[in-house]
Design a protein around this motif. Structure first.
Motif, mmCIF file in Angstrom:
data_model
loop_
_atom_site.group_PDB
_atom_site.id
_atom_site.type_symbol
_atom_site.label_atom_id
_atom_site.label_comp_id
_atom_site.label_asym_id
_atom_site.label_seq_id
_atom_site.Cartn_x
_atom_site.Cartn_y
_atom_site.Cartn_z
ATOM 1 N N ILE A 24 0.963 -1.183 0.182
ATOM 2 C CA ILE A 24 -0.245 0.047 -0.205
ATOM 3 C C ILE A 24 1.004 1.279 -0.153
ATOM 4 O O ILE A 24 0.563 2.198 -1.005
ATOM 5 C CB ILE A 24 -0.848 -0.077 1.517
ATOM 6 C CG1 ILE A 24 -2.523 -1.408 0.420
ATOM 7 C CG2 ILE A 24 -2.070 0.977 0.922
ATOM 8 C CD1 ILE A 24 -2.696 -1.530 2.481
ATOM 9 N N ALA A 25 2.017 1.307 1.084
ATOM 10 C CA ALA A 25 2.758 2.150 1.360
ATOM 11 C C ALA A 25 3.502 2.720 -0.343
ATOM 12 O O ALA A 25 3.742 3.854 -0.535
ATOM 13 C CB ALA A 25 3.977 2.039 2.154
ATOM 14 N N ILE A 26 4.269 2.045 -0.602
ATOM 15 C CA ILE A 26 4.828 1.994 -2.286
ATOM 16 C C ILE A 26 3.508 2.582 -3.506
ATOM 17 O O ILE A 26 3.938 2.928 -4.331
ATOM 18 C CB ILE A 26 5.100 0.816 -2.453
ATOM 19 C CG1 ILE A 26 6.573 0.194 -1.872
ATOM 20 C CG2 ILE A 26 5.499 0.883 -3.858
ATOM 21 C CD1 ILE A 26 7.582 -1.248 -2.015
ATOM 22 N N ALA A 27 2.974 1.870 -3.997
ATOM 23 C CA ALA A 27 1.810 2.113 -4.492
ATOM 24 C C ALA A 27 0.726 4.134 -3.907
ATOM 25 O O ALA A 27 1.395 4.373 -5.083
ATOM 26 C CB ALA A 27 0.228 1.234 -4.599
ATOM 27 N N MET A 28 1.242 4.231 -3.017
ATOM 28 C CA MET A 28 0.401 5.381 -2.756
ATOM 29 C C MET A 28 2.191 6.348 -2.920
ATOM 30 O O MET A 28 1.405 7.986 -3.412
ATOM 31 C CB MET A 28 0.474 5.890 -0.943
ATOM 32 C CG MET A 28 -0.567 5.129 -0.440
ATOM 33 S SD MET A 28 -2.557 6.017 -1.678
ATOM 34 C CE MET A 28 -2.906 4.954 -3.289
ATOM 35 N N HIS A 29 2.997 5.884 -2.109
ATOM 36 C CA HIS A 29 4.111 7.206 -3.231
ATOM 37 C C HIS A 29 4.156 7.050 -4.317
ATOM 38 O O HIS A 29 4.825 8.311 -4.536
ATOM 39 C CB HIS A 29 5.595 6.152 -2.503
ATOM 40 C CG HIS A 29 6.638 6.668 -2.453
ATOM 41 N ND1 HIS A 29 7.101 8.268 -1.748
ATOM 42 C CD2 HIS A 29 8.178 6.764 -2.866
ATOM 43 C CE1 HIS A 29 8.080 8.621 -1.255
ATOM 44 N NE2 HIS A 29 8.767 7.740 -2.843
ATOM 45 N N GLU A 30 4.096 5.803 -5.293
ATOM 46 C CA GLU A 30 4.774 6.087 -6.327
ATOM 47 C C GLU A 30 3.432 7.383 -7.129
ATOM 48 O O GLU A 30 3.811 7.823 -7.622
ATOM 49 C CB GLU A 30 4.467 4.764 -7.270
ATOM 50 C CG GLU A 30 4.382 5.056 -8.881
ATOM 51 C CD GLU A 30 3.569 3.860 -8.872
ATOM 52 O OE1 GLU A 30 4.237 3.407 -10.582
ATOM 53 O OE2 GLU A 30 3.109 2.706 -8.950
ATOM 54 N N ARG A 31 2.039 7.373 -5.904
ATOM 55 C CA ARG A 31 1.017 7.798 -7.076
ATOM 56 C C ARG A 31 1.442 9.666 -6.824
ATOM 57 O O ARG A 31 1.397 10.168 -7.775
ATOM 58 C CB ARG A 31 -0.179 7.730 -6.414
ATOM 59 C CG ARG A 31 -0.358 6.578 -7.105
ATOM 60 C CD ARG A 31 -2.424 6.139 -6.051
ATOM 61 N NE ARG A 31 -3.052 5.160 -7.001
ATOM 62 C CZ ARG A 31 -4.336 4.974 -7.015
ATOM 63 N NH1 ARG A 31 -4.911 6.311 -7.298
ATOM 64 N NH2 ARG A 31 -5.091 4.427 -7.981
ATOM 65 N N HIS A 32 2.071 9.778 -5.673
ATOM 66 C CA HIS A 32 2.357 10.805 -4.835
ATOM 67 C C HIS A 32 3.434 10.968 -5.653
ATOM 68 O O HIS A 32 3.316 12.560 -6.663
ATOM 69 C CB HIS A 32 2.609 11.075 -3.649
ATOM 70 C CG HIS A 32 2.926 12.135 -2.980
ATOM 71 N ND1 HIS A 32 2.032 13.241 -2.349
ATOM 72 C CD2 HIS A 32 4.287 12.879 -3.103
ATOM 73 C CE1 HIS A 32 2.596 14.060 -1.898
ATOM 74 N NE2 HIS A 32 3.894 14.449 -1.993
ATOM 75 N N ILE A 65 1.940 23.816 -4.391
ATOM 76 C CA ILE A 65 0.857 24.001 -4.605
ATOM 77 C C ILE A 65 0.469 22.274 -5.650
ATOM 78 O O ILE A 65 -0.315 21.251 -4.709
ATOM 79 C CB ILE A 65 0.130 24.466 -5.258
ATOM 80 C CG1 ILE A 65 0.091 25.721 -5.037
ATOM 81 C CG2 ILE A 65 -1.128 24.052 -5.972
ATOM 82 C CD1 ILE A 65 0.036 27.176 -5.867
ATOM 83 N N ALA A 66 1.795 21.976 -6.130
ATOM 84 C CA ALA A 66 0.973 20.401 -6.740
ATOM 85 C C ALA A 66 2.042 19.493 -5.593
ATOM 86 O O ALA A 66 1.201 18.227 -5.825
ATOM 87 C CB ALA A 66 2.555 20.312 -8.099
ATOM 88 N N VAL A 67 2.419 19.413 -5.121
ATOM 89 C CA VAL A 67 3.187 18.497 -3.910
ATOM 90 C C VAL A 67 1.641 18.122 -2.817
ATOM 91 O O VAL A 67 0.943 16.915 -2.915
ATOM 92 C CB VAL A 67 3.831 18.749 -3.338
ATOM 93 C CG1 VAL A 67 4.175 17.919 -1.488
ATOM 94 C CG2 VAL A 67 5.232 18.459 -3.563
ATOM 95 N N ASN A 68 1.088 19.333 -2.693
ATOM 96 C CA ASN A 68 0.269 19.553 -2.017
ATOM 97 C C ASN A 68 -1.399 18.617 -2.863
ATOM 98 O O ASN A 68 -2.166 17.723 -1.765
ATOM 99 C CB ASN A 68 -0.241 21.244 -0.549
ATOM 100 C CG ASN A 68 0.311 21.368 -0.365
ATOM 101 O OD1 ASN A 68 1.014 20.246 0.545
ATOM 102 N ND2 ASN A 68 0.549 22.709 -0.138
ATOM 103 N N ASP A 69 -1.325 19.265 -4.097
ATOM 104 C CA ASP A 69 -2.620 18.475 -4.375
ATOM 105 C C ASP A 69 -2.424 17.230 -4.703
ATOM 106 O O ASP A 69 -3.676 16.377 -4.529
ATOM 107 C CB ASP A 69 -2.684 19.335 -5.746
ATOM 108 C CG ASP A 69 -3.303 20.686 -5.390
ATOM 109 O OD1 ASP A 69 -4.131 21.425 -4.424
ATOM 110 O OD2 ASP A 69 -3.326 21.738 -6.651
ATOM 111 N N ALA A 70 -1.607 16.775 -5.280
ATOM 112 C CA ALA A 70 -0.988 15.408 -5.336
ATOM 113 C C ALA A 70 -1.601 13.942 -4.486
ATOM 114 O O ALA A 70 -2.124 12.947 -4.495
ATOM 115 C CB ALA A 70 0.280 15.139 -5.746
ATOM 116 N N CYS A 71 -0.731 15.500 -2.872
ATOM 117 C CA CYS A 71 -1.650 14.237 -1.783
ATOM 118 C C CYS A 71 -2.932 13.951 -1.809
ATOM 119 O O CYS A 71 -3.196 12.753 -1.040
ATOM 120 C CB CYS A 71 -0.899 14.846 -0.831
ATOM 121 S SG CYS A 71 -1.015 14.469 1.161
#
Length: 121
Positions: free
Chosen positions: A70-78, A94-100
């Protein structure tokens, strides 16, 4: 099974802390996320009950196979979504916050399509 956004955030945080190479304690997670220690303690108990984390012989937090996936999948998406938004001209903060935010609600189909589109560029 749907994983809650808070679970994904905690697991991704543990993963990112693991990448730094130091043993992880609840206080480290609390400091990273800006949450209280009691809140993190409750979350760690839930993650342990769900089988996403365990403790090593010294009591440090480690991801189980399910937690790591799960962590790797979320990190990849982020990472991919952040980079994509920055390339589109969005301010990096803004990009980092929106991606989160986006990483938790986006379907696998949409995310895969974005990844494939980026590969073609």
């Amino acid at each position: 099974m749907k994983i809650h956004e808070s679970t994904e955030n905690y697991l991704e945080t543990i993963y990112m802390l693991t990448l730094r190479g130091n043993p992880i304690r609840s206080v480290d997670i609390a400091n990273e996320l800006g949450f209280s220690r009691p809140s993190v303690s409750v979350a760690m108990k839930k993650l342990r009950t769900e089988g996403h984390i365990a403790s090593d012989a010294n009591g440090f937090i480690i991801l189980t196979d399910s937690g790591n996936a799960i962590a790797i999948a979320m990190h990849e998406r982020h990472v991919i979504l952040s980079q994509w938004l920055i390339e589109l001209g969005v301010d990096p903060k803004i990009a980092v916050n929106d991606a989160c935010k986006i990483e938790h609600i986006m379907s696998e189909q949409s995310f895969s399509a974005i990844k494939e589109h980026i590969k073609k560029l």
